[in-house]
Design a protein around this motif. Structure first.
Motif, PDB file in Angstrom:
ATOM      1  N   UNK A  68       0.906  -1.148  -0.067  1.00 37.07           N
ATOM      2  CA  UNK A  68      -0.144   0.220  -0.084  1.00 37.07           C
ATOM      3  C   UNK A  68       0.789   1.252   0.043  1.00 37.07           C
ATOM      4  N   UNK A  69       2.100   1.340   0.673  1.00 33.56           N
ATOM      5  CA  UNK A  69       2.960   2.482   0.835  1.00 33.56           C
ATOM      6  C   UNK A  69       3.526   2.450  -0.579  1.00 33.56           C
ATOM      7  N   UNK A  70       4.208   1.590  -1.145  1.00 34.70           N
ATOM      8  CA  UNK A  70       5.110   1.450  -2.513  1.00 34.70           C
ATOM      9  C   UNK A  70       3.964   1.874  -3.552  1.00 34.70           C
ATOM     10  N   UNK A  71       2.853   1.614  -3.461  1.00 36.12           N
ATOM     11  CA  UNK A  71       1.925   2.091  -4.534  1.00 36.12           C
ATOM     12  C   UNK A  71       1.133   3.638  -4.526  1.00 36.12           C
ATOM     13  N   UNK A  72       1.462   3.920  -3.164  1.00 34.81           N
ATOM     14  CA  UNK A  72       0.789   5.432  -3.050  1.00 34.81           C
ATOM     15  C   UNK A  72       1.952   6.561  -3.617  1.00 34.81           C
ATOM     16  N   UNK A  73       1.419   7.399  -4.588  1.00 34.66           N
ATOM     17  CA  UNK A  73       2.344   8.339  -5.098  1.00 34.66           C
ATOM     18  C   UNK A  73       2.629   9.442  -4.007  1.00 34.66           C
ATOM     19  N   UNK A  74       1.856   9.521  -3.142  1.00 31.99           N
ATOM     20  CA  UNK A  74       1.961  10.361  -2.098  1.00 31.99           C
ATOM     21  C   UNK A  74       2.995  10.195  -1.061  1.00 31.99           C
ATOM     22  N   UNK A  75       3.702   8.995  -0.931  1.00 27.71           N
ATOM     23  CA  UNK A  75       4.453   8.421  -0.265  1.00 27.71           C
ATOM     24  C   UNK A  75       5.798   8.262  -0.715  1.00 27.71           C
ATOM     25  N   UNK A  76       6.916   8.583  -0.007  1.00 28.40           N
ATOM     26  CA  UNK A  76       8.450   8.486  -0.345  1.00 28.40           C
ATOM     27  C   UNK A  76       8.418   6.954  -0.857  1.00 28.40           C
ATOM     28  N   UNK A  77       8.043   5.974  -0.192  1.00 31.23           N
ATOM     29  CA  UNK A  77       8.092   4.694  -0.710  1.00 31.23           C
ATOM     30  C   UNK A  77       8.123   4.222  -2.217  1.00 31.23           C
ATOM     31  N   UNK A  78       6.976   5.002  -2.901  1.00 33.25           N
ATOM     32  CA  UNK A  78       6.673   4.729  -4.052  1.00 33.25           C
ATOM     33  C   UNK A  78       7.462   5.366  -5.089  1.00 33.25           C
ATOM     34  N   UNK A  79       8.529   6.103  -4.665  1.00 33.68           N
ATOM     35  CA  UNK A  79       9.497   6.756  -5.566  1.00 33.68           C
ATOM     36  C   UNK A  79      11.037   5.935  -5.577  1.00 33.68           C
ATOM     37  N   UNK A  80      10.836   4.857  -4.806  1.00 37.00           N
ATOM     38  CA  UNK A  80      12.094   3.961  -4.557  1.00 37.00           C
ATOM     39  C   UNK A  80      12.016   2.346  -5.061  1.00 37.00           C
ATOM     40  N   UNK A  81      12.845   1.998  -6.058  1.00 40.75           N
ATOM     41  CA  UNK A  81      12.802   0.765  -6.712  1.00 40.75           C
ATOM     42  C   UNK A  81      13.977  -0.102  -6.417  1.00 40.75           C
ATOM     43  N   UNK A  82      13.626  -1.623  -6.304  1.00 42.17           N
ATOM     44  CA  UNK A  82      14.584  -2.435  -6.035  1.00 42.17           C
ATOM     45  C   UNK A  82      13.933  -3.772  -5.905  1.00 42.17           C
ATOM     46  N   UNK A  83      14.802  -4.718  -6.388  1.00 46.43           N
ATOM     47  CA  UNK A  83      14.310  -6.278  -6.330  1.00 46.43           C
ATOM     48  C   UNK A  83      14.457  -6.967  -5.034  1.00 46.43           C
ATOM     49  N   UNK A  84      15.713  -6.661  -4.487  1.00 45.53           N
ATOM     50  CA  UNK A  84      16.196  -7.440  -3.180  1.00 45.53           C
ATOM     51  C   UNK A  84      15.439  -6.927  -1.839  1.00 45.53           C
ATOM     52  N   UNK A  85      16.008  -5.552  -1.347  1.00 45.43           N
ATOM     53  CA  UNK A  85      15.747  -5.287  -0.090  1.00 45.43           C
ATOM     54  C   UNK A  85      14.063  -5.180  -0.026  1.00 45.43           C
ATOM     55  N   UNK A  86      13.411  -4.467  -1.156  1.00 39.06           N
ATOM     56  CA  UNK A  86      11.985  -4.281  -0.703  1.00 39.06           C
ATOM     57  C   UNK A  86      11.184  -5.665  -0.614  1.00 39.06           C
ATOM     58  N   UNK A  87      11.708  -6.634  -1.696  1.00 42.50           N
ATOM     59  CA  UNK A  87      10.997  -8.031  -1.480  1.00 42.50           C
ATOM     60  C   UNK A  87      11.177  -8.795  -0.388  1.00 42.50           C
ATOM     61  N   UNK A  88      12.444  -8.668   0.347  1.00 42.17           N
ATOM     62  CA  UNK A  88      12.853  -9.207   1.656  1.00 42.17           C
ATOM     63  C   UNK A  88      12.146  -8.614   2.855  1.00 42.17           C
ATOM     64  N   UNK A  89      11.633  -7.371   2.784  1.00 43.17           N
ATOM     65  CA  UNK A  89      10.970  -6.757   3.987  1.00 43.17           C
ATOM     66  C   UNK A  89       9.437  -7.039   3.785  1.00 43.17           C
ATOM     67  N   UNK A  90       9.017  -7.341   2.565  1.00 47.59           N
ATOM     68  CA  UNK A  90       7.628  -7.690   2.235  1.00 47.59           C
ATOM     69  C   UNK A  90       7.494  -9.165   3.068  1.00 47.59           C
ATOM     70  N   UNK A  91       8.739  -9.872   2.778  1.00 52.42           N
ATOM     71  CA  UNK A  91       8.395 -11.372   3.099  1.00 52.42           C
ATOM     72  C   UNK A  91       8.476 -11.290   4.743  1.00 52.42           C
ATOM     73  N   UNK A  92       9.220 -10.400   5.326  1.00 59.24           N
ATOM     74  CA  UNK A  92       9.133 -10.153   6.855  1.00 59.24           C
ATOM     75  C   UNK A  92       7.820  -9.988   7.288  1.00 59.24           C
ATOM     76  N   UNK A  93       7.237  -9.133   6.435  1.00 57.93           N
ATOM     77  CA  UNK A  93       5.606  -8.889   7.087  1.00 57.93           C
ATOM     78  C   UNK A  93       4.866  -9.896   7.212  1.00 57.93           C
ATOM     79  N   UNK A  94       4.904 -10.796   6.244  1.00 58.64           N
ATOM     80  CA  UNK A  94       4.215 -11.913   6.089  1.00 58.64           C
ATOM     81  C   UNK A  94       4.686 -12.881   7.089  1.00 58.64           C
ATOM     82  N   UNK A  95       6.144 -13.060   7.179  1.00 60.91           N
ATOM     83  CA  UNK A  95       6.638 -14.472   8.067  1.00 60.91           C
ATOM     84  C   UNK A  95       5.978 -13.992   9.649  1.00 60.91           C
ATOM     85  N   UNK A  96       5.990 -12.597   9.801  1.00 64.42           N
ATOM     86  CA  UNK A  96       5.487 -12.333  11.141  1.00 64.42           C
ATOM     87  C   UNK A  96       4.220 -12.358  11.508  1.00 64.42           C
TER      88      UNK A  96
END
Length: 226
Positions: free
Chosen positions: A134-162
């Protein structure tokens, strides 16, 4: 007294978390790969522990040396490769997952016997808004301006793992947090928050009572709706 183990605690968010929890009365074990870099943690009053979260033997040895664990904070993390889509490979993803995701499984599995001896066991996993769709797809948030395949994907996994751990461990409070864009070595100290602001959420979740939340994702302003 509450006994807390923090991974990646030699600098940045981990070190500041140690400082604040010691101030709150916790006995803090500061885990780090290289204990020669533990002077700052030791100066705070933390007990420095050799701990490489990517190494099963190191994890086992570190936990074997602890008398008890009430709070486990899985803070260790790396950025990993910045390669674009044409260059980024499976090995790049595996490298960042080993530290950011697999380490949480290693640490949690090893710590569970000690956590279950606590009257108020707590696990806090450090994720990022960069892994929250939700943050990564919100144009009003800084997260939407940053791209990357590794770190971002890993942190998504952390949220689901938790979330899954919170369902499978009903006797333990298991939550994840987004520190926010904090000035640390991880981002070249470009973040707009101080490390104290960046640890507000982790400290809040590390100090909850037995009736506290579980399965939540929070930042310094409180719980974030999924």
């Amino acid at each position: 007294m509450t006994t807390t183990l923090i991974t990646g605690a030699n600098k940045g968010l981990g070190l500041e978390t140690a400082r604040r929890l010691i101030e709150a009365g916790h006995t803090v074990y500061a885990g780090m790969r290289d204990t020669s870099k533990g002077a700052a943690a030791a100066a705070l009053g933390a007990k420095v522990v050799q701990l490489d979260v990517t190494d099963e033997a190191s994890v086992a040895a570190a936990l074997a040396g602890l008398p008890a664990v009430d709070v486990l904070i899985n803070n260790a993390g790396i950025i990993g490769s910045h390669a674009g889509a044409d260059e980024f490979g499976a090995d790049d993803l595996a490298e960042v997952f080993d530290t950011n995701v697999y380490s949480i499984v290693r640490m949690t599995k090893a710590a569970l016997p000690l956590l279950r001896e606590s009257s108020n066991p707590v696990i806090v996993n450090v994720a990022s808004g960069l892994g929250f769709p939700r943050f990564v797809t919100d144009p009003n948030r800084v997260e939407s301006t940053i791209s990357g395949l590794g770190y971002m994907t890993s942190k998504a996994a952390v949220i689901m793992l938790t979330l899954q751990y919170s369902k499978m461990l009903p006797g333990i409070r298991v939550n994840t947090i987004d520190p926010g864009y904090t000035a640390t070595d991880l981002n070249g100290h470009n973040g707009h928050q101080t490390v104290t602001e960046g640890t507000d959420a982790v400290v809040a979740l590390a100090t909850i009572g037995a009736d506290g939340p579980t399965g939540t994702f929070s930042d310094r302003d409180g719980v974030i709706a999924y």
